[in-house]
Write a protein that holds these residues in place. Structure first.
Motif, PDB file in Angstrom:
ATOM      1  N   ASN A  45       0.859  -1.182   0.000  1.00 47.46           N
ATOM      2  CA  ASN A  45       0.000   0.000   0.000  1.00 47.46           C
ATOM      3  C   ASN A  45       0.893   1.230   0.000  1.00 47.46           C
ATOM      4  O   ASN A  45       1.805   1.331   0.816  1.00 47.46           O
ATOM      5  CB  ASN A  45      -0.902   0.015   1.225  1.00 47.46           C
ATOM      6  N   VAL A  46       0.630   2.141  -0.907  1.00 51.21           N
ATOM      7  CA  VAL A  46       1.473   3.325  -1.084  1.00 51.21           C
ATOM      8  C   VAL A  46       0.611   4.578  -0.964  1.00 51.21           C
ATOM      9  O   VAL A  46      -0.397   4.712  -1.657  1.00 51.21           O
ATOM     10  CB  VAL A  46       2.179   3.312  -2.451  1.00 51.21           C
ATOM     11  N   GLY A  47       1.008   5.480  -0.076  1.00 49.96           N
ATOM     12  CA  GLY A  47       0.373   6.787  -0.001  1.00 49.96           C
ATOM     13  C   GLY A  47       1.289   7.813  -0.620  1.00 49.96           C
ATOM     14  O   GLY A  47       2.494   7.813  -0.359  1.00 49.96           O
ATOM     15  N   TYR A  48       0.769   8.665  -1.465  1.00 47.66           N
ATOM     16  CA  TYR A  48       1.610   9.636  -2.154  1.00 47.66           C
ATOM     17  C   TYR A  48       1.165  11.061  -1.839  1.00 47.66           C
ATOM     18  O   TYR A  48      -0.004  11.320  -1.500  1.00 47.66           O
ATOM     19  CB  TYR A  48       1.620   9.385  -3.654  1.00 47.66           C
ATOM     20  N   ALA A  49       2.120  11.999  -1.957  1.00 49.54           N
ATOM     21  CA  ALA A  49       1.859  13.386  -1.602  1.00 49.54           C
ATOM     22  C   ALA A  49       1.553  14.267  -2.802  1.00 49.54           C
ATOM     23  O   ALA A  49       1.086  15.392  -2.651  1.00 49.54           O
ATOM     24  CB  ALA A  49       3.059  13.957  -0.844  1.00 49.54           C
ATOM     25  N   SER A  50       1.828  13.771  -3.993  1.00 46.92           N
ATOM     26  CA  SER A  50       1.620  14.580  -5.190  1.00 46.92           C
ATOM     27  C   SER A  50       1.497  13.652  -6.396  1.00 46.92           C
ATOM     28  O   SER A  50       1.735  12.437  -6.300  1.00 46.92           O
ATOM     29  CB  SER A  50       2.785  15.549  -5.406  1.00 46.92           C
ATOM     30  N   ALA A  51       1.167  14.250  -7.533  1.00 43.99           N
ATOM     31  CA  ALA A  51       1.021  13.465  -8.760  1.00 43.99           C
ATOM     32  C   ALA A  51       2.317  12.770  -9.143  1.00 43.99           C
ATOM     33  O   ALA A  51       2.307  11.660  -9.691  1.00 43.99           O
ATOM     34  CB  ALA A  51       0.555  14.376  -9.900  1.00 43.99           C
ATOM     35  N   SER A  52       3.438  13.395  -8.829  1.00 43.56           N
ATOM     36  CA  SER A  52       4.712  12.770  -9.184  1.00 43.56           C
ATOM     37  C   SER A  52       4.936  11.486  -8.384  1.00 43.56           C
ATOM     38  O   SER A  52       5.488  10.503  -8.896  1.00 43.56           O
ATOM     39  CB  SER A  52       5.870  13.746  -8.948  1.00 43.56           C
ATOM     40  N   GLY A  53       4.494  11.460  -7.126  1.00 41.83           N
ATOM     41  CA  GLY A  53       4.592  10.253  -6.312  1.00 41.83           C
ATOM     42  C   GLY A  53       3.691   9.160  -6.848  1.00 41.83           C
ATOM     43  O   GLY A  53       4.074   7.978  -6.869  1.00 41.83           O
ATOM     44  N   ARG A  54       2.509   9.539  -7.290  1.00 40.56           N
ATOM     45  CA  ARG A  54       1.605   8.567  -7.911  1.00 40.56           C
ATOM     46  C   ARG A  54       2.227   7.990  -9.166  1.00 40.56           C
ATOM     47  O   ARG A  54       2.224   6.759  -9.384  1.00 40.56           O
ATOM     48  CB  ARG A  54       0.277   9.239  -8.233  1.00 40.56           C
ATOM     49  N   ASN A  55       2.759   8.855 -10.010  1.00 40.13           N
ATOM     50  CA  ASN A  55       3.350   8.401 -11.263  1.00 40.13           C
ATOM     51  C   ASN A  55       4.556   7.493 -11.024  1.00 40.13           C
ATOM     52  O   ASN A  55       4.765   6.501 -11.742  1.00 40.13           O
ATOM     53  CB  ASN A  55       3.752   9.602 -12.124  1.00 40.13           C
ATOM     54  N   ALA A  56       5.351   7.829 -10.017  1.00 46.97           N
ATOM     55  CA  ALA A  56       6.518   6.998  -9.707  1.00 46.97           C
ATOM     56  C   ALA A  56       6.092   5.611  -9.235  1.00 46.97           C
ATOM     57  O   ALA A  56       6.735   4.601  -9.565  1.00 46.97           O
ATOM     58  CB  ALA A  56       7.366   7.674  -8.637  1.00 46.97           C
ATOM     59  N   THR A  57       4.988   5.546  -8.489  1.00 53.28           N
ATOM     60  CA  THR A  57       4.473   4.256  -8.032  1.00 53.28           C
ATOM     61  C   THR A  57       3.951   3.441  -9.202  1.00 53.28           C
ATOM     62  O   THR A  57       4.268   2.251  -9.346  1.00 53.28           O
ATOM     63  CB  THR A  57       3.351   4.467  -7.002  1.00 53.28           C
ATOM     64  N   LEU A  58       3.176   4.077 -10.065  1.00 51.38           N
ATOM     65  CA  LEU A  58       2.609   3.362 -11.203  1.00 51.38           C
ATOM     66  C   LEU A  58       3.690   2.881 -12.163  1.00 51.38           C
ATOM     67  O   LEU A  58       3.564   1.810 -12.773  1.00 51.38           O
ATOM     68  CB  LEU A  58       1.614   4.260 -11.942  1.00 51.38           C
ATOM     69  N   ALA A  59       4.768   3.642 -12.283  1.00 53.26           N
ATOM     70  CA  ALA A  59       5.857   3.254 -13.187  1.00 53.26           C
ATOM     71  C   ALA A  59       6.553   1.985 -12.715  1.00 53.26           C
ATOM     72  O   ALA A  59       7.102   1.225 -13.529  1.00 53.26           O
ATOM     73  CB  ALA A  59       6.873   4.392 -13.288  1.00 53.26           C
ATOM     74  N   ARG A  60       6.546   1.751 -11.411  1.00 58.71           N
ATOM     75  CA  ARG A  60       7.207   0.569 -10.855  1.00 58.71           C
ATOM     76  C   ARG A  60       6.268  -0.620 -10.724  1.00 58.71           C
ATOM     77  O   ARG A  60       6.711  -1.749 -10.515  1.00 58.71           O
ATOM     78  CB  ARG A  60       7.785   0.905  -9.475  1.00 58.71           C
ATOM     79  N   ALA A  61       4.962  -0.386 -10.803  1.00 64.91           N
ATOM     80  CA  ALA A  61       3.972  -1.426 -10.518  1.00 64.91           C
ATOM     81  C   ALA A  61       3.759  -2.355 -11.703  1.00 64.91           C
ATOM     82  O   ALA A  61       3.667  -1.908 -12.846  1.00 64.91           O
ATOM     83  CB  ALA A  61       2.650  -0.782 -10.116  1.00 64.91           C
ATOM     84  N   SER A  62       3.670  -3.628 -11.408  1.00 60.99           N
ATOM     85  CA  SER A  62       3.292  -4.599 -12.437  1.00 60.99           C
ATOM     86  C   SER A  62       1.781  -4.784 -12.469  1.00 60.99           C
ATOM     87  O   SER A  62       1.203  -5.123 -13.498  1.00 60.99           O
ATOM     88  CB  SER A  62       3.971  -5.942 -12.166  1.00 60.99           C
ATOM     89  N   THR A  63       1.127  -4.561 -11.319  1.00 57.56           N
ATOM     90  CA  THR A  63      -0.327  -4.686 -11.205  1.00 57.56           C
ATOM     91  C   THR A  63      -0.832  -3.624 -10.249  1.00 57.56           C
ATOM     92  O   THR A  63      -0.199  -3.360  -9.229  1.00 57.56           O
ATOM     93  CB  THR A  63      -0.722  -6.078 -10.667  1.00 57.56           C
ATOM     94  N   VAL A  64      -1.959  -3.014 -10.582  1.00 62.19           N
ATOM     95  CA  VAL A  64      -2.629  -2.076  -9.681  1.00 62.19           C
ATOM     96  C   VAL A  64      -3.891  -2.753  -9.177  1.00 62.19           C
ATOM     97  O   VAL A  64      -4.792  -3.063  -9.946  1.00 62.19           O
ATOM     98  CB  VAL A  64      -2.973  -0.749 -10.379  1.00 62.19           C
ATOM     99  N   GLN A  65      -3.949  -2.984  -7.871  1.00 62.03           N
ATOM    100  CA  GLN A  65      -5.122  -3.639  -7.294  1.00 62.03           C
ATOM    101  C   GLN A  65      -6.216  -2.633  -6.956  1.00 62.03           C
ATOM    102  O   GLN A  65      -7.381  -2.852  -7.254  1.00 62.03           O
ATOM    103  CB  GLN A  65      -4.723  -4.419  -6.040  1.00 62.03           C
ATOM    104  N   TYR A  66      -5.828  -1.533  -6.310  1.00 64.19           N
ATOM    105  CA  TYR A  66      -6.784  -0.473  -5.967  1.00 64.19           C
ATOM    106  C   TYR A  66      -6.135   0.883  -6.179  1.00 64.19           C
ATOM    107  O   TYR A  66      -4.955   1.063  -5.888  1.00 64.19           O
ATOM    108  CB  TYR A  66      -7.224  -0.553  -4.498  1.00 64.19           C
ATOM    109  N   GLU A  67      -6.923   1.836  -6.664  1.00 62.66           N
ATOM    110  CA  GLU A  67      -6.515   3.239  -6.670  1.00 62.66           C
ATOM    111  C   GLU A  67      -7.590   4.022  -5.935  1.00 62.66           C
ATOM    112  O   GLU A  67      -8.764   3.997  -6.319  1.00 62.66           O
ATOM    113  CB  GLU A  67      -6.321   3.778  -8.074  1.00 62.66           C
ATOM    114  N   PHE A  68      -7.189   4.693  -4.877  1.00 64.20           N
ATOM    115  CA  PHE A  68      -8.134   5.356  -3.983  1.00 64.20           C
ATOM    116  C   PHE A  68      -8.245   6.851  -4.275  1.00 64.20           C
ATOM    117  O   PHE A  68      -7.341   7.443  -4.866  1.00 64.20           O
ATOM    118  CB  PHE A  68      -7.697   5.152  -2.525  1.00 64.20           C
TER     119      PHE A  68
END
Length: 425
Positions: A45-68
């Motif tokens: 589970n990853v909490g991000y502070a800005s769009a750049s944090g979200r993008n960095a998480t998605l770039a590393r992810a092989s699967t997205v289970q939930y986006e809140f």
């Protein structure tokens, strides 16, 4: 595995026995378990502070289970990516998507035949039956039962059921029956069905009657299987689902010992949007915990321990604290939770096989104290027109003094009649 300690910028460093994607089974690191490689995929589970944090998480992810909607994601990514992701300034936390389950005291009770309709002692001792006689029945209230599901064929529940939804990796034990998602309790389990009966068993001259017998009950399935297994992310998704629909009350008869930042974010978001969140305090009380809870200490589980959640402990028929009831400064109220008679599936693991067709059972645990308070909250928010904040404060102010310390009983034992200003004499 020893769970790592987390903070708002916590780093998950010991994920070798975390969850495999799409599974509730823990990948163990004990005898016979495979040693994970550096690129072993893990679910976090990853909490991000800005769009750049979200993008960095998605770039590393092989699967997205939930986006809140509250700036968090549940993703599967290689273990080797975790430290770098957690070190970013635009990422608030990275945590293991841990297990989270429901709990009752492990005692076997026979199913019961109920002739006519009974008012369970928890309904009568709190004055909810007197309130119902005065017209306080919860009509118009929406209560979400975040649990194992609800038996949609039960005669005390079917007419009050609303929308069902599921947030678990798989529901293989009921899929073949093509039930609505999340609507029906797991075969053999009955935990959610029992909780639902306490909240809103219908006043229909049969079985049992609940605290808020006219409320609409929504089955939000976040637990699955005979052990009640779920995940932090699944529960967070269920909480967000409730808030998105603007429902009044969410009952969470489930918990875990460790704090989750994602779950904290989910309940804070739902509270801000007007949901009254009620949770079982846990069954790790003074006489049950190892080591025993010390004076001033806390054994209250999460999410009950969060500030935005009403934490409910358990009393018995004599208004004494149940030995198993968790204690701590987070406790808001106590409510009846020992030998609670409520609805059940015809067959379930908590009972013997003497009378397999009887659909009622007595169970004990904070799991069954919490729905008394959730039902009371539904009455206050629908019939009395209070907000979630006002309802919580009214429940505290009106609680009955049963000679428990604040750590044991919070403000006291739930008194539904007093909360509604009804004369119970």
């Amino acid at each position: 595995m020893t769970d790592p300690a987390y903070s708002r910028r916590g780093v998950l460093r010991a994920v070798g026995s975390g969850f495999a994607a799409g599974s509730l089974a823990t990948v163990g690191s004990g005898t016979g378990a495979a040693t994970p490689t550096a690129d072993e995929p893990v679910t976090v589970n990853v909490g991000y502070a800005s769009a750049s944090g979200r993008n960095a998480t998605l770039a590393r992810a092989s699967t997205v289970q939930y986006e809140f909607g509250f700036d968090a994601l549940t993703v599967q990514l290689p273990e080797s990516e975790i430290d770098a992701l957690a070190a970013r300034r635009d990422v608030q936390y990275v945590e293991e998507n841990r297990a989270l389950g429901g709990g009752i005291t492990p005692r076997i009770h026979p199913r019961q035949q109920v002739d006519g309709q009974r008012v369970p002692y928890g309904v009568s001792v709190t004055g909810a039956d007197v309130a119902a006689e005065q017209g306080y029945t919860g009509s118009g209230a929406n209560v979400a039962i975040l649990d194992t599901g609800i038996d949609s064929t039960h005669p005390d529940l079917a007419a009050n059921l609303g929308r069902g939804a599921a947030f678990v990796p798989g529901i293989s034990d009921i899929e073949e029956f093509d039930f609505p998602p999340g609507q029906d309790d797991d075969l053999l389990v009955s935990h959610g069905t029992h909780v639902a009966g306490v909240v809103g068993g219908i006043d229909n001259d049969i079985g049992v009657v609940g605290v808020s017998p006219a409320a609409t009950l929504h089955a939000v399935k976040v637990l699955v299987g005979v052990f009640g297994g779920g995940s932090v992310a699944g529960v967070a998704a269920g909480v967000e689902f409730v808030a998105d629909r603007g429902w009044d009350v969410a009952n969470l008869s489930l918990g875990e010992a460790e704090r989750s930042e994602m779950l904290a974010d989910a309940v804070a978001d739902a509270h801000e949007r007007g949901v009254l969140l009620v949770a079982a305090a846990g069954n790790d009380g003074v006489l049950e915990s190892d080591p025993p809870a010390s004076d001033g200490g806390s054994t209250v589980s999460y999410p009950a321990a969060f500030e935005d959640v009403v934490a409910v402990g358990t009393t018995d028929r004599n208004d004494d604290l149940a030995a198993f009831s968790s204690v701590g400064p987070e406790i808001d109220l106590v409510a009846p939770g020992t030998g609670v008679l409520s609805a059940a599936l015809p067959i379930n693991i908590y009972s013997n096989v003497e009378q397999p067709v009887h659909r009622y059972i007595r169970l004990s645990g904070t799991s069954f104290a919490a729905p008394h308070v959730a039902g009371a909250g539904a009455l206050l928010m629908s019939d009395a027109g209070l907000s979630n904040v006002e309802a919580r404060e009214r429940l505290r102010e009106s609680a009955a003094d049963v000679d428990l310390s604040e750590n044991e009983g919070g403000s006291g034992r739930l008194d539904v009649a007093a909360a509604l200003g009804v004369d119970a004499t």
